[in-house]
Design a protein around this motif. Structure first.
Motif, PDB file in Angstrom:
ATOM      1  N   MET A  82      10.080   7.262 -22.654  1.00  0.00           N
ATOM      2  CA  MET A  82       9.668   8.184 -21.591  1.00  0.00           C
ATOM      3  C   MET A  82       8.146   8.273 -21.503  1.00  0.00           C
ATOM      4  O   MET A  82       7.586   8.309 -20.400  1.00  0.00           O
ATOM      5  CB  MET A  82      10.265   9.571 -21.828  1.00  0.00           C
ATOM      6  CG  MET A  82      11.764   9.629 -21.680  1.00  0.00           C
ATOM      7  SD  MET A  82      12.396  11.340 -21.628  1.00  0.00           S
ATOM      8  CE  MET A  82      11.859  11.938 -23.238  1.00  0.00           C
ATOM      9  N   GLU A  83       7.474   8.312 -22.636  1.00  0.00           N
ATOM     10  CA  GLU A  83       6.009   8.381 -22.615  1.00  0.00           C
ATOM     11  C   GLU A  83       5.416   7.148 -21.949  1.00  0.00           C
ATOM     12  O   GLU A  83       4.472   7.260 -21.145  1.00  0.00           O
ATOM     13  CB  GLU A  83       5.476   8.508 -24.046  1.00  0.00           C
ATOM     14  CG  GLU A  83       5.724   9.860 -24.684  1.00  0.00           C
ATOM     15  CD  GLU A  83       5.115   9.970 -26.054  1.00  0.00           C
ATOM     16  OE1 GLU A  83       4.565  11.047 -26.376  1.00  0.00           O
ATOM     17  OE2 GLU A  83       5.182   8.981 -26.826  1.00  0.00           O
ATOM     18  N   GLU A  84       5.964   5.986 -22.271  1.00  0.00           N
ATOM     19  CA  GLU A  84       5.482   4.750 -21.655  1.00  0.00           C
ATOM     20  C   GLU A  84       5.760   4.748 -20.156  1.00  0.00           C
ATOM     21  O   GLU A  84       4.916   4.335 -19.353  1.00  0.00           O
ATOM     22  CB  GLU A  84       6.133   3.545 -22.326  1.00  0.00           C
ATOM     23  CG  GLU A  84       5.632   2.208 -21.792  1.00  0.00           C
ATOM     24  CD  GLU A  84       6.251   1.020 -22.503  1.00  0.00           C
ATOM     25  OE1 GLU A  84       6.044  -0.119 -22.038  1.00  0.00           O
ATOM     26  OE2 GLU A  84       6.955   1.224 -23.522  1.00  0.00           O
ATOM     27  N   PHE A  85       6.946   5.212 -19.787  1.00  0.00           N
ATOM     28  CA  PHE A  85       7.287   5.285 -18.364  1.00  0.00           C
ATOM     29  C   PHE A  85       6.311   6.182 -17.612  1.00  0.00           C
ATOM     30  O   PHE A  85       5.803   5.814 -16.541  1.00  0.00           O
ATOM     31  CB  PHE A  85       8.712   5.819 -18.187  1.00  0.00           C
ATOM     32  CG  PHE A  85       9.005   6.272 -16.780  1.00  0.00           C
ATOM     33  CD1 PHE A  85       9.225   5.359 -15.766  1.00  0.00           C
ATOM     34  CD2 PHE A  85       9.012   7.631 -16.463  1.00  0.00           C
ATOM     35  CE1 PHE A  85       9.462   5.781 -14.458  1.00  0.00           C
ATOM     36  CE2 PHE A  85       9.252   8.059 -15.174  1.00  0.00           C
ATOM     37  CZ  PHE A  85       9.478   7.140 -14.169  1.00  0.00           C
ATOM     38  N   ALA A 122      15.687   5.662 -21.588  1.00  0.00           N
ATOM     39  CA  ALA A 122      15.897   4.937 -20.332  1.00  0.00           C
ATOM     40  C   ALA A 122      17.011   5.570 -19.502  1.00  0.00           C
ATOM     41  O   ALA A 122      16.878   5.733 -18.279  1.00  0.00           O
ATOM     42  CB  ALA A 122      16.231   3.472 -20.639  1.00  0.00           C
ATOM     43  N   ILE A 123      18.107   5.933 -20.158  1.00  0.00           N
ATOM     44  CA  ILE A 123      19.208   6.577 -19.435  1.00  0.00           C
ATOM     45  C   ILE A 123      18.774   7.942 -18.919  1.00  0.00           C
ATOM     46  O   ILE A 123      19.092   8.338 -17.792  1.00  0.00           O
ATOM     47  CB  ILE A 123      20.454   6.684 -20.322  1.00  0.00           C
ATOM     48  CG1 ILE A 123      21.091   5.303 -20.461  1.00  0.00           C
ATOM     49  CG2 ILE A 123      21.459   7.683 -19.752  1.00  0.00           C
ATOM     50  CD1 ILE A 123      22.268   5.251 -21.413  1.00  0.00           C
ATOM     51  N   GLY A 124      18.030   8.683 -19.728  1.00  0.00           N
ATOM     52  CA  GLY A 124      17.542   9.986 -19.293  1.00  0.00           C
ATOM     53  C   GLY A 124      16.659   9.896 -18.066  1.00  0.00           C
ATOM     54  O   GLY A 124      16.740  10.741 -17.166  1.00  0.00           O
ATOM     55  N   ILE A 125      15.827   8.862 -18.004  1.00  0.00           N
ATOM     56  CA  ILE A 125      14.973   8.655 -16.821  1.00  0.00           C
ATOM     57  C   ILE A 125      15.839   8.452 -15.585  1.00  0.00           C
ATOM     58  O   ILE A 125      15.624   9.071 -14.544  1.00  0.00           O
ATOM     59  CB  ILE A 125      14.039   7.451 -17.036  1.00  0.00           C
ATOM     60  CG1 ILE A 125      12.996   7.760 -18.119  1.00  0.00           C
ATOM     61  CG2 ILE A 125      13.339   7.074 -15.726  1.00  0.00           C
ATOM     62  CD1 ILE A 125      12.216   6.552 -18.583  1.00  0.00           C
ATOM     63  N   GLY A 126      16.844   7.578 -15.717  1.00  0.00           N
ATOM     64  CA  GLY A 126      17.737   7.333 -14.584  1.00  0.00           C
ATOM     65  C   GLY A 126      18.470   8.579 -14.151  1.00  0.00           C
ATOM     66  O   GLY A 126      18.573   8.881 -12.948  1.00  0.00           O
ATOM     67  N   ARG A 127      18.977   9.352 -15.115  1.00  0.00           N
ATOM     68  CA  ARG A 127      19.712  10.578 -14.791  1.00  0.00           C
ATOM     69  C   ARG A 127      18.801  11.614 -14.133  1.00  0.00           C
ATOM     70  O   ARG A 127      19.238  12.357 -13.240  1.00  0.00           O
ATOM     71  CB  ARG A 127      20.335  11.168 -16.057  1.00  0.00           C
ATOM     72  CG  ARG A 127      21.490  10.348 -16.628  1.00  0.00           C
ATOM     73  CD  ARG A 127      22.088  11.037 -17.840  1.00  0.00           C
ATOM     74  NE  ARG A 127      22.720  12.295 -17.460  1.00  0.00           N
ATOM     75  CZ  ARG A 127      22.702  13.386 -18.211  1.00  0.00           C
ATOM     76  NH1 ARG A 127      22.055  13.408 -19.369  1.00  0.00           N
ATOM     77  NH2 ARG A 127      23.324  14.481 -17.804  1.00  0.00           N
ATOM     78  N   GLU A 158       3.266   7.074 -18.415  1.00  0.00           N
ATOM     79  CA  GLU A 158       1.941   6.453 -18.372  1.00  0.00           C
ATOM     80  C   GLU A 158       1.867   5.427 -17.246  1.00  0.00           C
ATOM     81  O   GLU A 158       0.912   5.398 -16.463  1.00  0.00           O
ATOM     82  CB  GLU A 158       1.639   5.784 -19.715  1.00  0.00           C
ATOM     83  CG  GLU A 158       0.272   5.109 -19.763  1.00  0.00           C
ATOM     84  CD  GLU A 158       0.018   4.399 -21.074  1.00  0.00           C
ATOM     85  OE1 GLU A 158      -0.897   3.548 -21.114  1.00  0.00           O
ATOM     86  OE2 GLU A 158       0.729   4.682 -22.062  1.00  0.00           O
ATOM     87  N   ASN A 159       2.899   4.590 -17.147  1.00  0.00           N
ATOM     88  CA  ASN A 159       2.937   3.586 -16.075  1.00  0.00           C
ATOM     89  C   ASN A 159       3.092   4.238 -14.706  1.00  0.00           C
ATOM     90  O   ASN A 159       2.477   3.794 -13.729  1.00  0.00           O
ATOM     91  CB  ASN A 159       4.090   2.604 -16.321  1.00  0.00           C
ATOM     92  CG  ASN A 159       3.776   1.600 -17.401  1.00  0.00           C
ATOM     93  OD1 ASN A 159       2.676   1.061 -17.474  1.00  0.00           O
ATOM     94  ND2 ASN A 159       4.738   1.342 -18.283  1.00  0.00           N
ATOM     95  N   PHE A 160       3.917   5.276 -14.637  1.00  0.00           N
ATOM     96  CA  PHE A 160       4.125   5.956 -13.362  1.00  0.00           C
ATOM     97  C   PHE A 160       2.815   6.493 -12.812  1.00  0.00           C
ATOM     98  O   PHE A 160       2.459   6.271 -11.648  1.00  0.00           O
ATOM     99  CB  PHE A 160       5.135   7.098 -13.525  1.00  0.00           C
ATOM    100  CG  PHE A 160       5.407   7.841 -12.247  1.00  0.00           C
ATOM    101  CD1 PHE A 160       6.453   7.471 -11.422  1.00  0.00           C
ATOM    102  CD2 PHE A 160       4.599   8.908 -11.853  1.00  0.00           C
ATOM    103  CE1 PHE A 160       6.700   8.146 -10.226  1.00  0.00           C
ATOM    104  CE2 PHE A 160       4.839   9.590 -10.659  1.00  0.00           C
ATOM    105  CZ  PHE A 160       5.887   9.211  -9.845  1.00  0.00           C
ATOM    106  N   HIS A 161       2.070   7.223 -13.636  1.00  0.00           N
ATOM    107  CA  HIS A 161       0.817   7.829 -13.171  1.00  0.00           C
ATOM    108  C   HIS A 161      -0.230   6.767 -12.842  1.00  0.00           C
ATOM    109  O   HIS A 161      -0.996   6.928 -11.880  1.00  0.00           O
ATOM    110  CB  HIS A 161       0.294   8.808 -14.222  1.00  0.00           C
ATOM    111  CG  HIS A 161       1.105  10.059 -14.335  1.00  0.00           C
ATOM    112  ND1 HIS A 161       1.276  10.932 -13.285  1.00  0.00           N
ATOM    113  CD2 HIS A 161       1.817  10.577 -15.379  1.00  0.00           C
ATOM    114  CE1 HIS A 161       2.046  11.944 -13.671  1.00  0.00           C
ATOM    115  NE2 HIS A 161       2.381  11.752 -14.929  1.00  0.00           N
TER     116      HIS A 161
END
Length: 214
Positions: free
Chosen positions: A199-202, A136-141, A204-207
């Motif tokens: 990250m994988e879930e993010f 989650a932090i990596g996504i934000g960064r 998947e939801n993003f696309h």
């Protein structure tokens, strides 16, 4: 000067240098890497029978982004800056050399850094830094850095190879999704599993949202 005081002085030095930095490599990134490194050290000490220099891990974690190449410095610049700082605090040359070795070999460097850390202290600091790039932090960064570099969020029409793409989403495939399997330590690898799934879930939801499916 005792080690506890040296660590406090180092924290003050790093905070002064990096507080408010806008690429995601700010003071709070250092705090998280430091905390990750301490947790990994605690777990790895059982495997390595306590044969880990915690002082080196602490200094490496705190100083790993000082005078980094992403800010336009060379490895020699960083060596000189860190050496001068630690010598002034009375740190032994052997410890300084070890810390400089860690910070000059920690970076992913676009996947081109093939160097394998040769010490457990270096492995711990590298894993701690990589952990803060994922989850989650990596996504934000990642999006903070993309904004800093004025990158588009996503460009589905780009026909270039992934490593040449300049949109932020491509960075996940270029680097972040590769980090789980690049962990050095058992503790680091275990901590990376959940962050990788996040990250994988993010993605998947993003696309799915991008296509209007959700």
């Amino acid at each position: 000067m005792n080690r506890k005081l040296i660590i406090e002085k180092t924290k003050e030095f790093v905070k002064m240098k990096l507080e408010g930095e806008g690429t995601g490599h700010d003071w709070w990134h250092i705090v998280r890497v430091f905390n990750n490194a301490m947790d990994i050290t605690k777990k790895e000490k059982l495997i390595h029978e306590g044969n880990i220099d915690i002082f080196v891990v602490e200094l490496g974690a705190l100083l790993h982004d000082i005078a980094d190449h992403k800010f336009g410095y060379t490895d020699e610049d960083r060596k000189n800056i860190i050496t001068d700082f630690l010598l002034e605090l009375g740190v032994q040359n052997e410890i300084i050399d070890h810390v400089v070795y860690i910070v000059n070999n920690i970076s992913f460097k676009g996947g081109e850094n093939k160097h394998k850390m040769e010490t457990i202290e270096g492995e711990i600091v590298q894993d701690a830094d990589r952990l803060d790039a994922i989850g989650a932090i990596g996504i934000g960064r990642t999006f903070a850095y993309g904004g800093y570099k004025k990158r588009v969020m996503y460009d589905p029409d780009c026909e270039l190879d992934i490593k040449d793409k300049e949109d932020t989403i491509s960075h996940f495939y270029e680097k972040l999704l590769l980090l789980k399997d690049k962990m050095n330590t058992k503790a680091g690898y275990e901590k990376a599993q959940n962050r990788h799934r996040v990250m994988e879930e993010f993605l998947e939801n993003f696309h799915s949202e991008w296509k209007g499916e959700k």
